[in-house]
Design a protein around this motif. Structure first.
Motif, PDB file in Angstrom:
ATOM      1  N   UNK A 278      47.465  32.028  49.505  1.00 48.59           N
ATOM      2  CA  UNK A 278      46.551  33.122  49.220  1.00 48.59           C
ATOM      3  C   UNK A 278      46.046  33.142  47.787  1.00 48.59           C
ATOM      4  N   UNK A 279      46.285  32.107  47.013  1.00 46.97           N
ATOM      5  CA  UNK A 279      45.756  32.059  45.654  1.00 46.97           C
ATOM      6  C   UNK A 279      46.796  32.417  44.606  1.00 46.97           C
ATOM      7  N   UNK A 280      46.463  32.085  43.376  1.00 45.55           N
ATOM      8  CA  UNK A 280      47.374  32.326  42.266  1.00 45.55           C
ATOM      9  C   UNK A 280      47.105  33.637  41.546  1.00 45.55           C
ATOM     10  N   UNK A 281      45.890  34.139  41.621  1.00 46.04           N
ATOM     11  CA  UNK A 281      45.525  35.353  40.899  1.00 46.04           C
ATOM     12  C   UNK A 281      45.297  36.486  41.893  1.00 46.04           C
ATOM     13  N   UNK A 282      45.319  37.726  41.393  1.00 49.92           N
ATOM     14  CA  UNK A 282      45.037  38.856  42.293  1.00 49.92           C
ATOM     15  C   UNK A 282      43.654  38.755  42.947  1.00 49.92           C
ATOM     16  N   UNK A 283      42.644  38.279  42.199  1.00 53.25           N
ATOM     17  CA  UNK A 283      41.306  38.129  42.775  1.00 53.25           C
ATOM     18  C   UNK A 283      41.287  37.092  43.889  1.00 53.25           C
ATOM     19  N   UNK A 284      41.991  35.979  43.695  1.00 56.15           N
ATOM     20  CA  UNK A 284      42.054  34.954  44.741  1.00 56.15           C
ATOM     21  C   UNK A 284      42.765  35.488  45.974  1.00 56.15           C
TER      22      UNK A 284
ATOM     23  N   UNK B 107      42.895  38.639  46.881  1.00 57.26           N
ATOM     24  CA  UNK B 107      41.990  39.612  47.483  1.00 57.26           C
ATOM     25  C   UNK B 107      40.889  38.900  48.286  1.00 57.26           C
ATOM     26  N   UNK B 108      40.351  37.814  47.725  1.00 56.97           N
ATOM     27  CA  UNK B 108      39.325  37.045  48.433  1.00 56.97           C
ATOM     28  C   UNK B 108      39.870  36.465  49.730  1.00 56.97           C
ATOM     29  N   UNK B 109      41.085  35.956  49.685  1.00 50.51           N
ATOM     30  CA  UNK B 109      41.689  35.397  50.895  1.00 50.51           C
ATOM     31  C   UNK B 109      41.899  36.486  51.950  1.00 50.51           C
ATOM     32  N   UNK B 110      42.341  37.663  51.511  1.00 50.40           N
ATOM     33  CA  UNK B 110      42.553  38.766  52.445  1.00 50.40           C
ATOM     34  C   UNK B 110      41.229  39.216  53.060  1.00 50.40           C
ATOM     35  N   UNK B 111      40.181  39.313  52.231  1.00 52.74           N
ATOM     36  CA  UNK B 111      38.871  39.701  52.746  1.00 52.74           C
ATOM     37  C   UNK B 111      38.324  38.660  53.714  1.00 52.74           C
ATOM     38  N   UNK B 112      38.509  37.388  53.382  1.00 57.60           N
ATOM     39  CA  UNK B 112      38.068  36.319  54.275  1.00 57.60           C
ATOM     40  C   UNK B 112      38.785  36.367  55.611  1.00 57.60           C
ATOM     41  N   UNK B 113      40.073  36.676  55.571  1.00 55.85           N
ATOM     42  CA  UNK B 113      40.852  36.790  56.801  1.00 55.85           C
ATOM     43  C   UNK B 113      40.354  37.956  57.651  1.00 55.85           C
ATOM     44  N   UNK B 114      40.067  39.086  57.006  1.00 51.89           N
ATOM     45  CA  UNK B 114      39.526  40.230  57.750  1.00 51.89           C
ATOM     46  C   UNK B 114      38.179  39.889  58.375  1.00 51.89           C
ATOM     47  N   UNK B 115      37.331  39.203  57.606  1.00 52.19           N
ATOM     48  CA  UNK B 115      36.024  38.809  58.139  1.00 52.19           C
ATOM     49  C   UNK B 115      36.187  37.922  59.369  1.00 52.19           C
ATOM     50  N   UNK B 116      37.105  36.979  59.314  1.00 50.93           N
ATOM     51  CA  UNK B 116      37.350  36.104  60.463  1.00 50.93           C
ATOM     52  C   UNK B 116      37.793  36.919  61.675  1.00 50.93           C
TER      53      UNK B 116
ATOM     54  N   UNK C 219      31.279  46.920  59.252  1.00 48.41           N
ATOM     55  CA  UNK C 219      32.466  46.645  58.432  1.00 48.41           C
ATOM     56  C   UNK C 219      32.401  45.232  57.854  1.00 48.41           C
ATOM     57  N   UNK C 220      31.903  44.283  58.643  1.00 46.36           N
ATOM     58  CA  UNK C 220      31.752  42.915  58.136  1.00 46.36           C
ATOM     59  C   UNK C 220      30.786  42.890  56.960  1.00 46.36           C
ATOM     60  N   UNK C 221      29.714  43.640  57.053  1.00 43.54           N
ATOM     61  CA  UNK C 221      28.760  43.717  55.955  1.00 43.54           C
ATOM     62  C   UNK C 221      29.401  44.277  54.696  1.00 43.54           C
ATOM     63  N   UNK C 222      30.219  45.302  54.844  1.00 43.65           N
ATOM     64  CA  UNK C 222      30.918  45.888  53.695  1.00 43.65           C
ATOM     65  C   UNK C 222      31.862  44.871  53.059  1.00 43.65           C
ATOM     66  N   UNK C 223      32.580  44.132  53.892  1.00 44.43           N
ATOM     67  CA  UNK C 223      33.511  43.132  53.370  1.00 44.43           C
ATOM     68  C   UNK C 223      32.769  42.001  52.673  1.00 44.43           C
ATOM     69  N   UNK C 224      31.627  41.597  53.216  1.00 43.39           N
ATOM     70  CA  UNK C 224      30.841  40.537  52.580  1.00 43.39           C
ATOM     71  C   UNK C 224      30.338  40.974  51.211  1.00 43.39           C
ATOM     72  N   UNK C 225      29.923  42.241  51.099  1.00 40.63           N
ATOM     73  CA  UNK C 225      29.481  42.760  49.802  1.00 40.63           C
ATOM     74  C   UNK C 225      30.651  42.783  48.820  1.00 40.63           C
ATOM     75  N   UNK C 226      31.811  43.191  49.293  1.00 37.56           N
ATOM     76  CA  UNK C 226      33.000  43.215  48.431  1.00 37.56           C
ATOM     77  C   UNK C 226      33.365  41.809  47.959  1.00 37.56           C
ATOM     78  N   UNK C 227      33.285  40.844  48.872  1.00 37.70           N
ATOM     79  CA  UNK C 227      33.535  39.448  48.489  1.00 37.70           C
ATOM     80  C   UNK C 227      32.516  38.981  47.462  1.00 37.70           C
TER      81      UNK C 227
END
Length: 122
Positions: free
Chosen positions: A22-28, A30-39, A92-100
């Protein structure tokens, strides 16, 4: 109908060797979590759309008792509920894409069903 397909490429050996999932930094992370939700939302939306198609093509029937209501009404209501759920997931997908997008400055996914998700810089 769609079936759920396993998309993980992490092997047990990778996990034992300390692979970063899931990445080394909090942002990475968060991006992995958002990507998983989008999937998840994308797969769920596709499944719902398959059910709606089945209802539209009269592949689903409702067997009712003698004094039951008109089964056509039940199918129309079910279709309406599924379409509302589809809309909710798309929003919700649109919201997550904007957040990403705000996290990394790139557009992570598109919602065009005819093309693959692509990553492009803005």
């Amino acid at each position: 109908m769609n079936s759920i397909i396993e998309t993980s490429t992490l092997s047990a050996d990778d996990a034992l060797q300390g692979a970063v999932i899931f990445g080394n930094t909090p942002d990475e992370s968060r991006q992995a979590a958002l990507g998983s939700r989008l999937d998840f939302y994308r797969q769920e939306r596709d499944l719902v759309r398959n059910y709606v198609e089945a209802l539209d093509e009269d592949l689903v029937t409702i067997a009712s008792g003698v004094n039951a209501h008109d089964p056509t009404f039940g199918l129309a209501h079910l279709t309406n509920v599924l379409l509302n759920y589809d809309t909710l997931m798309s929003e919700r997908m649109g919201e997550l894409e904007v957040e990403l997008k705000t996290l990394d400055g790139t557009l992570a996914c598109c919602d065009n069903e005819d093309s693959e998700c692509v990553t492009s810089t803005i």
